[in-house]
Scaffold this motif. Structure first.
Motif, PDB file in Angstrom:
ATOM      1  N   TYR A   1       0.850  -1.181   0.000  1.00 59.16           N
ATOM      2  CA  TYR A   1       0.000   0.000   0.000  1.00 59.16           C
ATOM      3  C   TYR A   1       0.889   1.234   0.000  1.00 59.16           C
ATOM      4  CZ  TYR A   1      -3.921  -2.906   1.686  1.00 59.16           C
ATOM      5  OH  TYR A   1      -4.906  -3.850   1.826  1.00 59.16           O
TER       6      TYR A   1
ATOM      7  N   GLY B   1      -5.738   8.241   2.405  1.00 62.04           N
ATOM      8  CA  GLY B   1      -5.768   6.967   3.104  1.00 62.04           C
ATOM      9  C   GLY B   1      -4.799   5.964   2.519  1.00 62.04           C
ATOM     10  N   LEU B   2      -5.053   4.706   2.777  1.00 58.91           N
ATOM     11  CA  LEU B   2      -4.223   3.630   2.240  1.00 58.91           C
ATOM     12  C   LEU B   2      -4.793   3.180   0.898  1.00 58.91           C
ATOM     13  CD1 LEU B   2      -3.567   3.353   5.401  1.00 58.91           C
ATOM     14  CD2 LEU B   2      -2.934   1.025   4.804  1.00 58.91           C
TER      15      LEU B   2
ATOM     16  N   PHE C   1      -0.946  -6.809  -4.917  1.00 63.14           N
ATOM     17  CA  PHE C   1      -0.936  -7.857  -3.910  1.00 63.14           C
ATOM     18  C   PHE C   1      -0.568  -9.193  -4.550  1.00 63.14           C
ATOM     19  CE2 PHE C   1      -4.942 -10.167  -4.631  1.00 63.14           C
ATOM     20  CZ  PHE C   1      -5.645  -9.266  -5.427  1.00 63.14           C
TER      21      PHE C   1
ATOM     22  N   ARG D   1      -1.219 -11.548   5.224  1.00 62.22           N
ATOM     23  CA  ARG D   1      -2.392 -12.196   5.840  1.00 62.22           C
ATOM     24  C   ARG D   1      -2.395 -13.657   5.428  1.00 62.22           C
ATOM     25  NH1 ARG D   1      -7.296 -13.301   3.769  1.00 62.22           N
ATOM     26  NH2 ARG D   1      -6.990 -11.996   1.928  1.00 62.22           N
TER      27      ARG D   1
ATOM     28  N   ASN E   1      -8.725 -13.089   9.031  1.00 58.85           N
ATOM     29  CA  ASN E   1      -9.143 -11.879   8.340  1.00 58.85           C
ATOM     30  C   ASN E   1      -8.213 -10.710   8.586  1.00 58.85           C
ATOM     31  OD1 ASN E   1     -11.595 -11.969   6.733  1.00 58.85           O
ATOM     32  ND2 ASN E   1     -12.517 -12.847   8.555  1.00 58.85           N
TER      33      ASN E   1
ATOM     34  N   SER F   1     -16.046  -8.545   6.311  1.00 61.05           N
ATOM     35  CA  SER F   1     -15.741  -8.104   7.673  1.00 61.05           C
ATOM     36  C   SER F   1     -15.307  -6.651   7.661  1.00 61.05           C
ATOM     37  CB  SER F   1     -14.651  -8.971   8.291  1.00 61.05           C
ATOM     38  OG  SER F   1     -13.465  -8.917   7.512  1.00 61.05           O
TER      39      SER F   1
ATOM     40  N   LEU G   1     -12.755  -3.964   9.821  1.00 62.38           N
ATOM     41  CA  LEU G   1     -11.627  -3.933  10.742  1.00 62.38           C
ATOM     42  C   LEU G   1     -11.307  -2.503  11.152  1.00 62.38           C
ATOM     43  CD1 LEU G   1     -10.771  -6.026   8.114  1.00 62.38           C
ATOM     44  CD2 LEU G   1      -9.282  -6.799   9.922  1.00 62.38           C
TER      45      LEU G   1
ATOM     46  N   TYR H   1      -8.199  -0.163  12.890  1.00 61.83           N
ATOM     47  CA  TYR H   1      -6.772  -0.104  13.192  1.00 61.83           C
ATOM     48  C   TYR H   1      -6.452   1.236  13.841  1.00 61.83           C
ATOM     49  CZ  TYR H   1      -5.790  -4.127  10.177  1.00 61.83           C
ATOM     50  OH  TYR H   1      -5.747  -5.376   9.621  1.00 61.83           O
TER      51      TYR H   1
ATOM     52  N   MET I   1     -11.984  -6.755  14.756  1.00 63.41           N
ATOM     53  CA  MET I   1     -12.605  -7.253  13.544  1.00 63.41           C
ATOM     54  C   MET I   1     -14.059  -7.546  13.848  1.00 63.41           C
ATOM     55  SD  MET I   1     -11.700 -10.493  11.152  1.00 63.41           S
ATOM     56  CE  MET I   1     -12.374 -11.728  12.267  1.00 63.41           C
TER      57      MET I   1
ATOM     58  N   LEU J   1      -8.047   3.969  11.604  1.00 64.97           N
ATOM     59  CA  LEU J   1      -8.402   3.537  10.256  1.00 64.97           C
ATOM     60  C   LEU J   1      -9.474   2.458  10.307  1.00 64.97           C
ATOM     61  CD1 LEU J   1      -4.792   3.174   8.848  1.00 64.97           C
ATOM     62  CD2 LEU J   1      -6.434   4.913   8.165  1.00 64.97           C
TER      63      LEU J   1
ATOM     64  N   ARG K   1     -13.427  -5.632   4.358  1.00 65.83           N
ATOM     65  CA  ARG K   1     -13.028  -6.747   3.509  1.00 65.83           C
ATOM     66  C   ARG K   1     -14.287  -7.263   2.806  1.00 65.83           C
ATOM     67  NH1 ARG K   1     -11.344 -12.449   5.003  1.00 65.83           N
ATOM     68  NH2 ARG K   1     -10.170 -13.181   3.207  1.00 65.83           N
TER      69      ARG K   1
ATOM     70  N   THR L   1     -11.460 -12.516  -6.087  1.00 64.01           N
ATOM     71  CA  THR L   1     -10.662 -12.513  -4.858  1.00 64.01           C
ATOM     72  C   THR L   1     -11.311 -11.657  -3.791  1.00 64.01           C
ATOM     73  OG1 THR L   1      -9.379 -10.613  -5.598  1.00 64.01           O
ATOM     74  CG2 THR L   1      -8.509 -12.798  -6.136  1.00 64.01           C
ATOM     75  N   ASN L   2     -10.850 -11.871  -2.555  1.00 64.29           N
ATOM     76  CA  ASN L   2     -11.236 -10.975  -1.475  1.00 64.29           C
ATOM     77  C   ASN L   2     -10.426  -9.693  -1.569  1.00 64.29           C
ATOM     78  OD1 ASN L   2     -13.218 -12.411   0.134  1.00 64.29           O
ATOM     79  ND2 ASN L   2     -11.583 -13.865   0.530  1.00 64.29           N
TER      80      ASN L   2
ATOM     81  N   LEU M   1      -9.703  -5.625   0.194  1.00 64.44           N
ATOM     82  CA  LEU M   1      -9.736  -4.832   1.415  1.00 64.44           C
ATOM     83  C   LEU M   1      -9.631  -3.372   1.019  1.00 64.44           C
ATOM     84  CD1 LEU M   1      -9.661  -5.202   4.580  1.00 64.44           C
ATOM     85  CD2 LEU M   1      -7.205  -4.913   4.391  1.00 64.44           C
TER      86      LEU M   1
ATOM     87  N   PHE N   1      -9.676   0.677   2.503  1.00 70.82           N
ATOM     88  CA  PHE N   1      -9.521   1.494   3.695  1.00 70.82           C
ATOM     89  C   PHE N   1     -10.237   2.832   3.549  1.00 70.82           C
ATOM     90  CE2 PHE N   1      -6.414  -0.493   6.501  1.00 70.82           C
ATOM     91  CZ  PHE N   1      -5.900  -1.484   5.693  1.00 70.82           C
ATOM     92  N   GLY N   2     -10.702   3.351   4.667  1.00 68.92           N
ATOM     93  CA  GLY N   2     -11.117   4.741   4.721  1.00 68.92           C
ATOM     94  C   GLY N   2      -9.904   5.635   4.860  1.00 68.92           C
TER      95      GLY N   2
END
Lengths: 114, 113
Positions: free
Chosen positions: A35, A42-43, A48, A94, A101, B32, B34, B36, B48, B88, B92, B98-99, B101, B103-104
């Motif tokens: 990232y 943000g990120l 990946f 991960r 998760n 999910s 999460l 941070y 989570m 943060l 997910r 694929t899964n 993710l 972020f805000g």
């Protein structure tokens, strides 16, 4: 505890230089991520990898490439650094199991391109 | 477009105050959410959440998810200066093959003595 290590914490590079950012994780995780984090944005996911030699583009892959020759190591490469690539870069990993998760981050690499 | 929005962007409080941080999301195939905490270094995992209405708690921090209204809150009671950080939120979800993710942008919390 999971440990994600980014070997270069602070770098200053010149425009046009090739830059390697290395990341190593010690938990045998299949998934690894790069990232970049910028104020107000943000990120954002660059690339990946879900297995050795496998890679997928993230949201902002332009100007970057990656390498995953070994499971524990995921490298981010800037072929020709530009000033707009000045940023903080975070590596993460991960596991593959549904229960895993959570992603774990390295401490970040601050890159300045001048 | 999949997105995660956090509010407020920044917040300044005094020690002892209680704060509530918000995270709303719009994704398909949610998996999910999460939370941070990021100080000067990398983000560290807090919570989570996968099920609505079940509060997760750790000391003075707690969080809950509302999957119907598509948001989560992070509460911090009796704030301390050590709570100063960027918080943060990430979601997910299953995106295509694929899964993924997302972020805000984070909420910057400053706790003054």
């Amino acid at each position: 505890d999971v440990k994600v290590t980014q070997s270069s914490r602070y770098l200053v590079k010149r425009t046009g230089e090739k830059v390697f950012l290395e990341c190593v994780q010690d938990m045998d995780h299949e998934n690894m991520f790069w990232y970049r984090q910028d104020p107000g944005l943000g990120l954002r996911l660059i690339y990946f990898s879900y297995d050795v030699k496998m890679k997928e583009k993230g949201d902002i892959p332009e100007g970057y490439s990656v390498s995953r020759e070994k499971k524990e190591r995921f490298s981010l490469i800037l072929e020709s650094a530009s000033t707009n690539q000045t940023s903080m870069y975070l590596c993460a990993s991960r596991g593959r199991a549904v229960s895993e998760n959570t992603i774990y981050f390295g401490e970040g690499s601050w890159l300045t391109v001048v | 477009e999949d997105k995660v929005v956090q509010s407020p962007l920044s917040l300044v409080v005094h020690e002892g105050d209680t704060v509530t941080l918000n995270c709303s999301y719009e994704v398909t195939n949610f998996r999910s959410l999460l939370w941070y905490k990021q100080e000067k270094k990398a983000p560290t995992f807090l919570f989570m959440l996968t099920s609505s209405g079940i509060e997760k708690k750790s000391g003075r921090l707690s969080s809950i998810l509302d999957k119907k209204e598509l948001f989560s809150i992070l509460n911090i009671t009796a704030t301390q200066t050590g709570d100063s950080a960027v918080y943060l939120c990430a979601v997910r979800y299953y995106g295509g093959a694929t899964n993924k993710l997302i972020f805000g942008t984070g909420t910057l919390l400053a706790v003054q003595p």
